[in-house]
Structure formats: structure tokens, C-alpha cells
Motif scaffolding. Sequence first.
Motif, PDB file in Angstrom:
ATOM      1  N   MET A  86      54.018  54.583 -13.469  1.00 34.71           N
ATOM      2  CA  MET A  86      54.789  54.376 -12.233  1.00 34.71           C
ATOM      3  C   MET A  86      54.774  55.661 -11.399  1.00 34.71           C
ATOM      4  O   MET A  86      54.980  56.748 -11.923  1.00 34.71           O
ATOM      5  N   VAL A  95      57.933  55.730  -6.249  1.00 37.96           N
ATOM      6  CA  VAL A  95      58.576  54.476  -6.661  1.00 37.96           C
ATOM      7  C   VAL A  95      59.796  54.773  -7.527  1.00 37.96           C
ATOM      8  O   VAL A  95      60.863  54.155  -7.358  1.00 37.96           O
ATOM      9  N   ILE A 138      63.684  53.801  -6.682  1.00 39.09           N
ATOM     10  CA  ILE A 138      64.542  53.059  -7.611  1.00 39.09           C
ATOM     11  C   ILE A 138      65.827  53.839  -7.882  1.00 39.09           C
ATOM     12  O   ILE A 138      66.923  53.275  -7.891  1.00 39.09           O
ATOM     13  N   SER A 177      68.174  53.601  -4.944  1.00 35.42           N
ATOM     14  CA  SER A 177      68.827  52.289  -4.908  1.00 35.42           C
ATOM     15  C   SER A 177      69.937  52.201  -5.946  1.00 35.42           C
ATOM     16  O   SER A 177      71.008  51.642  -5.686  1.00 35.42           O
ATOM     17  N   GLU A 199      55.562  58.617  -1.313  1.00 34.20           N
ATOM     18  CA  GLU A 199      54.987  57.275  -1.246  1.00 34.20           C
ATOM     19  C   GLU A 199      55.092  56.747   0.173  1.00 34.20           C
ATOM     20  O   GLU A 199      55.872  57.248   0.986  1.00 34.20           O
ATOM     21  N   VAL A 203      55.870  50.788   0.680  1.00 38.80           N
ATOM     22  CA  VAL A 203      56.133  50.682  -0.762  1.00 38.80           C
ATOM     23  C   VAL A 203      57.584  51.024  -1.070  1.00 38.80           C
ATOM     24  O   VAL A 203      58.237  50.341  -1.874  1.00 38.80           O
ATOM     25  N   THR A 254      60.372  48.526  -2.742  1.00 39.75           N
ATOM     26  CA  THR A 254      61.018  48.935  -3.995  1.00 39.75           C
ATOM     27  C   THR A 254      62.533  48.929  -3.869  1.00 39.75           C
ATOM     28  O   THR A 254      63.252  48.583  -4.820  1.00 39.75           O
ATOM     29  N   ARG A 255      63.034  49.274  -2.697  1.00 41.96           N
ATOM     30  CA  ARG A 255      64.490  49.385  -2.505  1.00 41.96           C
ATOM     31  C   ARG A 255      65.219  48.049  -2.634  1.00 41.96           C
ATOM     32  O   ARG A 255      66.443  48.029  -2.801  1.00 41.96           O
ATOM     33  N   ILE A 271      65.348  46.315  -5.078  1.00 42.07           N
ATOM     34  CA  ILE A 271      65.941  46.248  -6.413  1.00 42.07           C
ATOM     35  C   ILE A 271      67.431  46.588  -6.341  1.00 42.07           C
ATOM     36  O   ILE A 271      68.201  46.271  -7.252  1.00 42.07           O
TER      37      ILE A 271
END
Length: 296
Positions: free
Chosen positions: A1, A5, A9, A12, A226, A230, A234-235, A237
Motif C-alpha cells: 500500500m 493511501v 486512511i 479519515s 499521491e 486517489v 480513499t477518503r 472509508i
Amino acid sequence: MKNGVILAILSSLVFSIMNAFVKAVSLSVPYAEVVFFRSIIGTILIYLIMKRNKVGFLRKGIPLLVLRGVLGALYLLAYFYTISKIPLADASILVHLSPFFVIVFSVIFLKEKISKKTIYLLPIVILGAMLVIQPFNYSTYSIYALFGIISAIFSAGASITIRYLSKKHHTYEIIFYFLATATLVSIPLMWNDFIIPTARELFYLVCIGTVSLLGQVFLTKAFTHESAAVVAVTRYIGIVFNGMWGFLFWTEVPDMLTVLGGVLIVTACIAQSWKKQNAVISDKKTKNNKLNMKVQ
């Protein structure tokens, strides 16, 4: 990963923890007062960070910085009010509508062209929002949920101003104006309802101010590692994290309409984000091919 990213995560997760603290303290402390403490603590912390990193204040662009601050303040007020009234997952879904409002504002204020794919996705987003808000029930919940959409609108407006500001102003300066303005805007709104927080409430408020700034740092670093597309995908989540806290601490279980609406919104937003990502990759490939042709 990838690092970007992972940082997205983490941001978030941290913001969802902040939302949980907001939900907890809003049971006894007015939402405008929560915004005040969140903002003034963040203002002090970001000012100290600016001093340490020797980041100064520019004399140009102050009106736009203030506008960004006002929009950010209104976003916080609307979002914290929404969190205090409806389940965390529902509020999170609604605020994640902001990417599509950014598109609308880009067309209106930046004169950008809207793609056919976006036009096709907009009805899906609108349908998803209607399922989450559930206006056909004519309940108090629907009115509170509308503030979630309003928070997404203000968030999108702030994002548009950041496009201009980030070209000439340091990220820390932009964040400072946002938090300082939010502090000033929240004062008259909380004046008549201010309560002296208990030790426990004060702990929650300090956590909100500190944790939110940490989340902002993670998010900023994520964008440096990033692509924006992307990170944006990803956010989402964060909706899961917010739903998890809502279930664990307040036994909040979303109904099927909310789940369906959330799936439609997230799917459409991800499709829109990946479209941009593919466009960036395609553009890079085209430039590389042209470069190779010139070399040959």
C-alpha cells in the motif's frame, strides 16, 4: 500500500474520531460553542507551527483568504449541527457530496466545462441524496439532514477558493485564516447559549481541536505523496469509520434507504474521481509519446 493511501486512511480515521468527540460533547454543549473551541485551539496550534517553520503572512490576497475562512466556518457550523442531530454515518455521507458541488461551482465561477460522464452521474448523486435525506417522510430528520447538504456546499465553496490561494499562499497560512475566521464567526452565534464546560466536556473540546489539526496534517501529506483523485477515493472509508463509531457508542444503525443512498453517492463520486485519474494518466502518456517522437 502506498504512503499516500495510508496517510489518506489515517486522516479519515482521525477525522472520524473528531466527529465522535463532536457527537459526544454536542449532547450537552451547543454546536456553535464546539466550533469555537475547535477553531481557537486549532488557531493557536497552527500559529505556533507557523512560527516554528518560519512561515509568514502575506499582505496580498487577504480578502480571498477571509472568504475562504468564512466559507470554512459556515461549513463547520452546518456540519457540527448536523452531527449533533442525526447519525454519524448519515452526516458523513451527506458531507461527502462536496466533490459534485465543486464541479458545479467550477462551471459557474471558473468557467470550466462539465463532461458528459459527470452529467450522467449527477442524477445518481441527486437520487442518493434524496434517499439519505428522505424528504418524503416530512420528518424533523429530513430538516436536519438538509444541513448536511448545506455543509457540503460550503465545503465545496471553500475548495474553490483554495484552488486560487494555494498558488501564492502557504498551506499553513490558509489553514490559519480558516480557523481564525471560524473563531470570530462562532462567537456571536454562541454568545447567548454559552455554557461553562465541565472537566470532561473540556477534555472532549481540547481533543476536537487537537485531533482535527492532526487529521489536516495527515491529509495534506497524503496529497504530497499521491494524486488528488486517489486520495479523494480513499477518503470515502471515512463513512465506514463514522458508521462504526455511531454503532459502537450510540447504537446507530442506518436503515436500508440510507445504505442504498450512500452506495449511490459513493459509487458516483468514485466513478467521477477515477475519471479524473485516468485523464491525468492519459495526458502524461500523450506527453511522453510526443517527447519520444521528438527525440527519435
